[in-house]
Design a protein around this motif. Structure first.
Motif, PDB file in Angstrom:
ATOM      1  N   VAL A 167       0.848  -1.192   0.000  1.00 36.41           N
ATOM      2  CA  VAL A 167       0.000   0.000   0.000  1.00 36.41           C
ATOM      3  C   VAL A 167       0.882   1.239   0.000  1.00 36.41           C
ATOM      4  O   VAL A 167       1.753   1.397   0.864  1.00 36.41           O
ATOM      5  N   ASN A 168       0.667   2.117  -0.970  1.00 39.22           N
ATOM      6  CA  ASN A 168       1.408   3.375  -1.004  1.00 39.22           C
ATOM      7  C   ASN A 168       0.880   4.377   0.005  1.00 39.22           C
ATOM      8  O   ASN A 168       1.653   5.119   0.620  1.00 39.22           O
ATOM      9  N   LEU A 169      -0.450   4.396   0.181  1.00 37.79           N
ATOM     10  CA  LEU A 169      -1.040   5.344   1.125  1.00 37.79           C
ATOM     11  C   LEU A 169      -2.294   4.741   1.735  1.00 37.79           C
ATOM     12  O   LEU A 169      -3.175   4.258   1.019  1.00 37.79           O
ATOM     13  N   PHE A 170      -2.343   4.749   3.068  1.00 36.35           N
ATOM     14  CA  PHE A 170      -3.533   4.317   3.802  1.00 36.35           C
ATOM     15  C   PHE A 170      -4.386   5.541   4.128  1.00 36.35           C
ATOM     16  O   PHE A 170      -3.863   6.584   4.535  1.00 36.35           O
ATOM     17  N   LEU A 171      -5.703   5.385   3.990  1.00 38.20           N
ATOM     18  CA  LEU A 171      -6.649   6.416   4.375  1.00 38.20           C
ATOM     19  C   LEU A 171      -7.452   5.875   5.540  1.00 38.20           C
ATOM     20  O   LEU A 171      -8.111   4.843   5.425  1.00 38.20           O
ATOM     21  N   THR A 172      -7.412   6.545   6.688  1.00 38.16           N
ATOM     22  CA  THR A 172      -8.097   6.065   7.881  1.00 38.16           C
ATOM     23  C   THR A 172      -8.782   7.226   8.595  1.00 38.16           C
ATOM     24  O   THR A 172      -8.398   8.396   8.424  1.00 38.16           O
ATOM     25  N   ASN A 173      -9.777   6.901   9.421  1.00 35.54           N
ATOM     26  CA  ASN A 173     -10.200   7.869  10.420  1.00 35.54           C
ATOM     27  C   ASN A 173      -9.428   7.552  11.709  1.00 35.54           C
ATOM     28  O   ASN A 173      -8.617   6.625  11.744  1.00 35.54           O
ATOM     29  N   GLN A 174      -9.677   8.304  12.763  1.00 35.98           N
ATOM     30  CA  GLN A 174      -8.859   8.104  13.967  1.00 35.98           C
ATOM     31  C   GLN A 174      -9.086   6.737  14.594  1.00 35.98           C
ATOM     32  O   GLN A 174      -8.137   6.103  15.079  1.00 35.98           O
ATOM     33  N   HIS A 175     -10.330   6.259  14.570  1.00 34.84           N
ATOM     34  CA  HIS A 175     -10.611   4.930  15.123  1.00 34.84           C
ATOM     35  C   HIS A 175      -9.871   3.860  14.332  1.00 34.84           C
ATOM     36  O   HIS A 175      -9.238   2.966  14.915  1.00 34.84           O
ATOM     37  N   GLU A 176      -9.944   3.931  13.011  1.00 33.31           N
ATOM     38  CA  GLU A 176      -9.262   2.948  12.165  1.00 33.31           C
ATOM     39  C   GLU A 176      -7.750   3.034  12.330  1.00 33.31           C
ATOM     40  O   GLU A 176      -7.052   2.015  12.282  1.00 33.31           O
ATOM     41  N   LEU A 177      -7.250   4.241  12.524  1.00 38.76           N
ATOM     42  CA  LEU A 177      -5.815   4.406  12.761  1.00 38.76           C
ATOM     43  C   LEU A 177      -5.387   3.673  14.018  1.00 38.76           C
ATOM     44  O   LEU A 177      -4.376   2.955  14.032  1.00 38.76           O
ATOM     45  N   MET A 178      -6.156   3.830  15.086  1.00 40.83           N
ATOM     46  CA  MET A 178      -5.819   3.173  16.352  1.00 40.83           C
ATOM     47  C   MET A 178      -5.938   1.653  16.244  1.00 40.83           C
ATOM     48  O   MET A 178      -5.115   0.913  16.765  1.00 40.83           O
ATOM     49  N   GLY A 216      -2.126   1.026  15.761  1.00 44.08           N
ATOM     50  CA  GLY A 216      -1.713   1.397  17.103  1.00 44.08           C
ATOM     51  C   GLY A 216      -2.075   0.355  18.142  1.00 44.08           C
ATOM     52  O   GLY A 216      -2.542  -0.739  17.834  1.00 44.08           O
ATOM     53  N   ASP A 217      -1.864   0.735  19.390  1.00 40.82           N
ATOM     54  CA  ASP A 217      -2.142  -0.149  20.517  1.00 40.82           C
ATOM     55  C   ASP A 217      -3.340   0.318  21.334  1.00 40.82           C
ATOM     56  O   ASP A 217      -3.601  -0.175  22.421  1.00 40.82           O
ATOM     57  N   GLY A 218      -4.079   1.291  20.777  1.00 45.28           N
ATOM     58  CA  GLY A 218      -5.237   1.827  21.477  1.00 45.28           C
ATOM     59  C   GLY A 218      -4.903   2.949  22.437  1.00 45.28           C
ATOM     60  O   GLY A 218      -5.800   3.585  22.977  1.00 45.28           O
ATOM     61  N   GLN A 219      -3.608   3.206  22.651  1.00 45.36           N
ATOM     62  CA  GLN A 219      -3.191   4.242  23.599  1.00 45.36           C
ATOM     63  C   GLN A 219      -2.310   5.309  22.959  1.00 45.36           C
ATOM     64  O   GLN A 219      -2.322   6.462  23.380  1.00 45.36           O
ATOM     65  N   THR A 220      -1.539   4.932  21.946  1.00 43.10           N
ATOM     66  CA  THR A 220      -0.624   5.876  21.318  1.00 43.10           C
ATOM     67  C   THR A 220      -1.395   6.997  20.631  1.00 43.10           C
ATOM     68  O   THR A 220      -2.375   6.746  19.914  1.00 43.10           O
ATOM     69  N   GLU A 221      -0.980   8.223  20.827  1.00 44.07           N
ATOM     70  CA  GLU A 221      -1.653   9.390  20.278  1.00 44.07           C
ATOM     71  C   GLU A 221      -1.506   9.417  18.757  1.00 44.07           C
ATOM     72  O   GLU A 221      -0.520   8.924  18.202  1.00 44.07           O
ATOM     73  N   TRP A 222      -2.505   9.980  18.066  1.00 44.62           N
ATOM     74  CA  TRP A 222      -2.561   9.875  16.609  1.00 44.62           C
ATOM     75  C   TRP A 222      -1.353  10.497  15.922  1.00 44.62           C
ATOM     76  O   TRP A 222      -0.870   9.977  14.910  1.00 44.62           O
ATOM     77  N   ARG A 223      -0.840  11.604  16.450  1.00 44.88           N
ATOM     78  CA  ARG A 223       0.337  12.220  15.822  1.00 44.88           C
ATOM     79  C   ARG A 223       1.541  11.291  15.880  1.00 44.88           C
ATOM     80  O   ARG A 223       2.325  11.197  14.930  1.00 44.88           O
ATOM     81  N   ALA A 224       1.679  10.600  16.996  1.00 45.67           N
ATOM     82  CA  ALA A 224       2.796   9.664  17.145  1.00 45.67           C
ATOM     83  C   ALA A 224       2.659   8.494  16.168  1.00 45.67           C
ATOM     84  O   ALA A 224       3.673   8.010  15.625  1.00 45.67           O
ATOM     85  N   LEU A 225       1.429   8.051  15.946  1.00 42.71           N
ATOM     86  CA  LEU A 225       1.235   6.964  14.988  1.00 42.71           C
ATOM     87  C   LEU A 225       1.567   7.413  13.575  1.00 42.71           C
ATOM     88  O   LEU A 225       2.204   6.672  12.809  1.00 42.71           O
TER      89      LEU A 225
END
Length: 297
Positions: A177-188, A192-201
């Motif tokens: 995948v060249n680019l993933f498109l997510t909302n914040q829930h999908e990003l986590m 992510g691990d459910g705790q890491t802040e979105w900017r850090a991800l």
């Protein structure tokens, strides 16, 4: 003109509007009911076609009245459906959308969408070769999405994936995948691990993710680690159904402008989409988008 190949789901949406969303075991009186074309793949294809892209759709419908009607609708919107399969083994996909004051809750029954196979995707090999990019989502079987990624990779085409519904993504697909498109829930959920802040991800995946943040707009960290944020355009919100699909299509259509500028276009298209009811009825044309941006300043 951008040539966009969309691989994704096709649904009939059944929209129920009420003064509030129902709770478990509760029966509510509704205000209105509509049956409208939907499905993430179909929404993205229609959005791209209205924005002026030459658009092809790969998907699957049932051999029923809903499926035939949706195909007629897609063709009328300028979407090429030559590689949409029809199955007698399952009905056309359906979504029950419960809408209330701009918010929505959705239940999707995939039906024929889950009959889309890698073999079906391979029948569109010539379209992968002709396209400028490929846009896919996860409302279809993972094997079909992975085949789309493999074909895009074979022909050297950018592959954009809407990581929805949220869930674990196989390592092989992650690599292609060249680019993933997510909302914040999908990003986590997906990264992510459910705790890491979105900017850090985003920083952990430089150049690989665009995240939509509702009325906060969208964000991306580029390959050099710079955070780009695009504020949302302020509009009256009637229905958010399909806004993410409108965003994804606009981002793909304007990919050549670079992600920061493409995010601006995508946020504008998403804003225009939420001003009316239905996931496709309020999608803008290219001229309507330019007029909106000119007035927005």
């Amino acid at each position: 003109m951008t040539r966009l190949l969309v691989v994704g789901s096709i649904n009939m949406d059944y929209v129920f509007e009420a003064s509030c969303l129902p709770r478990n075991g509760e029966t509510l009186g509704g205000q209105s009911f509509r049956r409208t074309p939907g499905g993430k793949g179909a929404d993205q294809a229609v959005a791209a076609a209205r924005l002026g892209a030459e658009t092809w759709l790969v998907g699957c419908t049932g051999d029923d009245a809903e499926g035939h009607g949706l195909l007629d609708h897609l063709r009328a919107e300028g979407v090429c459906t030559d590689h949409v399969a029809t199955t007698v083994d399952a009905p056309t996909g359906a979504a029950a959308v419960f809408a209330c004051q701009g918010e929505s809750a959705v239940t999707v029954v995939p039906g024929a969408n889950h009959r889309l196979t890698p073999a079906h995707v391979r029948t569109a090999e010539t379209l992968f070769a002709r396209s400028d990019m490929v846009l896919a989502e996860l409302g279809i079987p993972m094997a079909a999405a992975m085949e789309a990624a493999a074909l895009a990779h074979r022909f050297g085409k950018p592959f954009l994936l809407t990581a929805s519904p949220a869930g674990a993504i196989p390592p092989e697909l992650l690599q292609r995948v060249n680019l993933f498109l997510t909302n914040q829930h999908e990003l986590m959920m997906g990264f992510g691990d459910g705790q890491t802040e979105w900017r850090a991800l985003l920083a952990k995946w430089p150049g690989r993710i665009v995240v939509t943040r509702g009325d906060e707009g969208a964000a991306h960290v580029d390959g050099q680690g710079t955070l780009h944020e695009q504020p949302a355009f302020r509009v009256p919100v009637l229905d958010t159904t399909g806004a993410g699909d409108a965003f994804a299509a606009a981002l793909a259509v304007h990919w050549a402008l670079g992600i920061p500028q493409a995010m601006r276009m995508a946020c504008a298209v998403a804003a225009m989409a939420v001003r009316g009811f239905g996931s496709q009825s309020t999608l803008p044309t290219r001229q309507e988008l330019w007029d909106f941006l000119e007035n927005a300043g």
